[in-house]
Design an enzyme around this catalytic site. Structure first.
Site, PDB file in Angstrom:
ATOM      1  N   LYS A  11       0.850  -1.205   0.000  1.00  0.00           N
ATOM      2  CA  LYS A  11       0.000   0.000   0.000  1.00  0.00           C
ATOM      3  C   LYS A  11       0.885   1.254   0.000  1.00  0.00           C
ATOM      4  CE  LYS A  11      -3.630  -2.720   1.985  1.00  0.00           C
ATOM      5  NZ  LYS A  11      -4.858  -2.801   2.718  1.00  0.00           N
ATOM      6  N   HIS A  95      -8.639  -2.971  -6.427  1.00  0.00           N
ATOM      7  CA  HIS A  95      -8.594  -3.104  -4.969  1.00  0.00           C
ATOM      8  C   HIS A  95      -9.703  -2.241  -4.345  1.00  0.00           C
ATOM      9  CE1 HIS A  95      -7.219  -2.849  -0.851  1.00  0.00           C
ATOM     10  NE2 HIS A  95      -6.464  -3.910  -1.086  1.00  0.00           N
ATOM     11  N   GLU A 166     -11.345 -10.523  -1.369  1.00  0.00           N
ATOM     12  CA  GLU A 166     -11.009  -9.687  -0.217  1.00  0.00           C
ATOM     13  C   GLU A 166     -12.276  -9.019   0.334  1.00  0.00           C
ATOM     14  OE1 GLU A 166      -6.628  -8.368  -0.160  1.00  0.00           O
ATOM     15  OE2 GLU A 166      -7.739  -6.902  -1.296  1.00  0.00           O
TER      16      GLU A 166
HETATM   17  P1  PGA Z   1      -4.532  -6.301   5.094  1.00  0.00           P
HETATM   18  O1  PGA Z   1      -4.691  -5.802   3.594  1.00  0.00           O
HETATM   19  O2  PGA Z   1      -3.771  -7.605   5.048  1.00  0.00           O
HETATM   20  O3  PGA Z   1      -3.755  -5.230   5.793  1.00  0.00           O
HETATM   21  O4  PGA Z   1      -5.895  -6.496   5.643  1.00  0.00           O
HETATM   22  C1  PGA Z   1      -4.966  -6.687   2.546  1.00  0.00           C
HETATM   23  C2  PGA Z   1      -5.239  -5.934   1.283  1.00  0.00           C
HETATM   24  O5  PGA Z   1      -5.872  -4.864   1.362  1.00  0.00           O
HETATM   25  O6  PGA Z   1      -4.836  -6.344   0.197  1.00  0.00           O
END
Ligand code: PGA
Length: 251
Positions: A11, A95, A166
């Protein structure tokens, strides 16, 4: 044996090249013992050149967190061709954090098309919000997102596509709030059936399905037991010790 796919989504982190170096040195030190896992790191665009140097002669592959769908007069964007020429193989697409910023199904569809046409590997993120899960509409949401993203995509190009389930409510919870193993497995089967119905049995069999959302070193065994092909890891991928433990779980 099919290789598991573990994708690190850094990110908008970390802030400096020095910190990138620290994470990578530690991961590189321990990654030699990992077998049977395809490791992909998706850093912020700015760090791609540094990362490319750092991962030479390792099993880490370059990924990106997003892309625009073409080159030209598009201020601030990066094209699929630029990424490909640079050596990026995997690109996270659609995403939920980008969808929240206004990216819609039509844009995602264009991105997926241009990536597949260049024989790159889009990682298409799909998943329901908390509200939709409470209404038990998760399957409806995922079906709509997948079919919209793949609208008019040539079937012959789908081999390179990866799906990441996700659930939005499970992302970045910090408390490890996770989708249950049963729910991940049910969604995986649903996605497989959806592909079979729309694109045929061969593609359905081949398509890789990842899980993402608060995956960490503590819950990785649980996630793995859902029979998925790998994971998309956000927060925990910035901690080399945790990330290595996640890789080991698949090794
Ligand atoms: P996270 O993020 O593992 O911090 O929950 C996953 C993602 O957003 O791809």
């Amino acid at each position: 044996m099919k290789k598991a796919l573990v994708v690190a989504n850094w990110k908008c982190n970390p802030s400096t090249e020095r910190e990138v170096g620290k994470i990578l040195n530690e991961v590189k030190r321990q990654i030699r013992k990992i077998t049977n896992v395809q490791v992909v790191i998706c850093p912020p665009f700015l760090f791609l050149p540094f990362l490319r140097e750092k991962i030479k002669n390792t099993k880490i592959v370059l990924g990106a967190q997003d892309v625009f769908y073409q080159g030209g007069s598009f201020t601030g964007e990066i094209s699929p061709k630029m990424l490909k020429k640079f050596g990026v193989k995997y690109v996270i697409t659609g995403h939920s954090e980008r969808r929240k910023l206004g990216e819609d199904d039509q844009i995602i569809n264009k991105k997926i098309k241009s990536l597949l046409e260049l024989k790159m590997n889009p990682i298409l993120c799909v998943g329901e919000t908390k509200e939709m899960r409470e209404k038990e509409k998760q399957f409806e949401v995922v079906e709509r997102q997948i079919l919209a993203a793949l609208r008019n995509v040539k079937k012959t190009l789908l081999d390179n596509l990866i799906i990441a389930y996700e659930p939005v409510w499970a992302i970045s919870t910090n408390k490890g709030k996770l989708c249950s193993s049963d729910d991940i497995m049910t969604m995986k089967l649903f996605i497989k059936q959806l592909f079979e119905k729309n694109f045929g049995a061969k593609i359905s069999e081949k398509i890789k399905i990842l899980y993402g959302g608060s995956v960490n070193d503590k819950n990785i065994q649980l996630v793995r037991s859902a029979g998925i092909d790998g994971v998309l890891v956000g927060g925990a991928s910035l901690n080399p010790q945790k990330f290595i433990l996640i890789l080991k779980a698949f090794s």
